[in-house]
Design a protein around this motif. Sequence first.
Motif, short mmCIF file in Angstrom:
data_model
loop_
_atom_site.label_atom_id
_atom_site.label_comp_id
_atom_site.label_asym_id
_atom_site.label_seq_id
_atom_site.Cartn_x
_atom_site.Cartn_y
_atom_site.Cartn_z
N UNK A 148 0.80 -1.22 0.00
CA UNK A 148 0.00 0.00 0.00
C UNK A 148 0.84 1.28 0.00
N UNK A 149 2.11 1.17 0.35
CA UNK A 149 2.98 2.34 0.43
C UNK A 149 3.79 2.58 -0.85
N UNK A 150 3.66 1.73 -1.84
CA UNK A 150 4.53 1.79 -3.01
C UNK A 150 3.75 2.23 -4.25
N UNK A 151 4.33 3.12 -4.99
CA UNK A 151 3.79 3.56 -6.27
C UNK A 151 4.02 2.45 -7.30
N UNK A 152 2.97 2.04 -8.01
CA UNK A 152 3.12 0.96 -8.98
C UNK A 152 4.09 1.31 -10.10
N UNK A 153 4.23 2.58 -10.43
CA UNK A 153 5.20 2.99 -11.45
C UNK A 153 6.63 2.68 -10.99
N UNK A 154 6.86 2.79 -9.70
CA UNK A 154 8.17 2.46 -9.14
C UNK A 154 8.42 0.95 -9.26
N UNK A 155 7.40 0.16 -8.99
CA UNK A 155 7.53 -1.30 -9.12
C UNK A 155 7.76 -1.66 -10.58
#
Length: 115
Positions: free
Chosen positions: A23-30
């Motif tokens: 929940x804390x992570x931007x999907x673009x970063x992943x």
Amino acid sequence: MNERAKSIFTNTIKQLKKLKQYHDIDEKLIQSYAVEMATYEEASENCNAQSECIPAPSGYLMINPWYTIRKQSLKSAMDIAKLFGFTPIVRKSLGANKEIETPMFDLLTNREKLG
């Protein structure tokens, strides 16, 4: 993303959910992480298939560009991995369970674990 990056992306989200950090992570970063890891794999395969020095168009020897790509992709992926706790030091500080896989190092040691 290519198919390999999509596979890494899917597995990374799964691992983040196990770490309860999704929940804390931007999907673009992943996605960026997945693309860098897929690029690292491709570059490693090309490095293994070719020599470290190759002839430039001028005829002189030059460092194979895949070596530079591999090095930069790994560095970028590790920088991103630190942001969401996939390095052993970060996992230890979070008190993460040892059973949780770390995709970065699984990929480096056993590609099949990622997908």
